[in-house]
Design a protein around this motif. Structure first.
Motif: not given
Length: 304
Positions: A2-15
Motif C-alpha cells: 500500500a502506497i501511503t500519503a507519507a511515502m509520496v510526501k517523502e519522495l517529493r521532498e527527496k526529488t
C-alpha cells in the motif's frame, strides 16, 4: 504494498517531482523508495523539478496550419537562455508542439501536456521532461491558441526568427490568393504595431473610462481651462484609439492608407465582404519578470 500519503510526501521532498509522478513511481516499484528515486531520475522528472524554479523567459513562438488555411495553432515555448532557443532540437520541438496542439483541439496547457506527442505513445509532458533533462535547462509550454474559420482564411506571420508570432482570422466568401496576401500584410502590421483591439467596437468601457480620467488629469495639470478640457480629452482619446485599434492604424507598408481602408480596397476589388474576426499576437517572454544576473556578485557570494 500500500502506497501511503507519507511515502509520496517523502519522495517529493527527496526529488522535487510532482505528486502524481511520485505516486506512480512508488506503485511501479512496489514502494521501494530508493528504486522510486532512481526511476524518477531515469525519466528526467526529478531533474526537471529541480530546474522548475528557474525563470524561463527566452524561447520561441511558432505556428502550424492546415493545408486549406482554415485552421491554425500558435504556441510559445520558453527556455532559460537564448542559446538553447537557437538549438535545432529545441526549434523542432516547438514545431512539433504547434503540430500537436493543432491536432488536439485542447484549450489549456494542462490538457495539452497530457496529449500524445505527435503519433507516439509518449505524452507531451514526458517529452518535455526528457528535453529538460537532456538540455539541462528549465523549459515550459507557456501558452497556445487554436484558430478556425468556416468561410475565409487564416494567415500567419513569424518575426525575428520566432520572437513574435501572429495569427489573423479573415472571414470572407472569396478563395482568392489576394485574401491570404492581405492576411499576411495584416499579420505583419500586428507584429509591428501591437494593437490592443481590432476595432473601436471591441474597446471595453473600463479602458475608455480609465484613459479618459488620465487624459483629463493630464490636461488639468497642464493648466488648461476646465471649460476646454473635455474637448481636449475627446481629441486626445481619439488619437490614442487610432494607435491601439488595428483598423484605425496607418498601414505600415503605405502610411497613406489605414488598415480599414486597405481591407475595403481589397474587398471592393474582389467584389466581396472581408472581415477580420480574430487576431492573436505572441511575443516571447512578454509579461515574464526576468531575473537580473550579476556575475560579479554571484562570485563574491561564493567566496564568502
Amino acid at each position: 504494498m500500500a502506497i501511503t500519503a507519507a511515502m509520496v510526501k517523502e519522495l517529493r521532498e527527496k526529488t522535487g517531482a510532482g505528486m502524481m509522478d511520485c505516486k506512480k513511481a512508488l506503485i511501479e516499484v512496489d514502494g521501494d523508495m530508493n528504486k522510486a528515486i532512481d526511476l524518477l531520475r531515469e525519466k528526467g522528472l526529478a531533474k526537471a523539478a529541480k530546474k522548475a524554479g528557474r525563470v524561463a523567459a527566452e524561447g520561441l513562438v511558432d505556428i502550424c496550419m492546415t493545408e486549406d488555411g482554415k485552421k491554425a495553432s500558435i504556441v510559445e515555448v520558453n527556455s532559460e537562455t537564448d542559446f538553447v532557443a537557437k538549438n535545432d532540437k529545441f526549434i523542432q520541438f516547438v514545431k512539433d508542439i504547434a503540430t500537436t496542439a493543432l491536432a488536439s483541439n485542447k484549450s489549456t496547457v494542462e490538457e495539452l501536456l497530457n496529449e500524445k506527442y505527435l503519433d507516439t505513445e509518449t505524452t507531451v509532458q514526458e517529452v518535455l521532461n526528457s528535453k529538460i533533462a537532456t538540455i539541462g535547462e528549465n523549459m515550459n509550454i507557456r501558452r497556445f491558441e487554436i484558430f478556425e474559420v468556416e468561410n475565409g482564411k487564416i494567415a500567419g506571420y513569424i518575426h525575428g526568427a520566432g520572437k513574435i508570432g501572429v495569427l489573423v482570422a479573415i472571414e470572407t466568401d472569396s478563395d482568392s490568393e489576394e485574401v491570404f496576401t492581405l492576411g499576411k500584410d495584416i499579420a505583419m502590421q500586428v507584429a509591428a504595431m501591437n494593437p490592443k483591439y481590432i476595432s473601436r467596437d471591441d474597446v471595453d468601457q473600463d479602458y475608455i473610462a480609465h484613459e479618459t480620467e488620465i487624459l483629463k488629469q493630464q490636461a488639468l495639470n497642464e493648466g488648461k481651462p476646465a471649460e476646454i478640457v473635455e474637448k481636449m480629452v475627446v481629441g486626445r482619446l481619439n488619437k490614442q484609439l487610432k494607435e491601439v485599434c488595428l483598423l484605425d492604424q496607418s498601414f505600415v507598408k503605405n502610411p497613406d492608407l489605414t488598415v480599414e481602408k486597405l481591407i475595403k480596397e481589397t474587398a471592393d476589388k474582389l467584389g466581396t465582404e472581408i472581415k477580420i474576426s480574430k487576431v492573436v499576437r505572441f511575443e516571447v517572454g512578454e509579461g515574464i519578470e526576468k531575473k537580473e544576473e550579476n556575475f560579479a556578485e554571484e562570485v563574491a557570494k561564493q567566496l564568502k
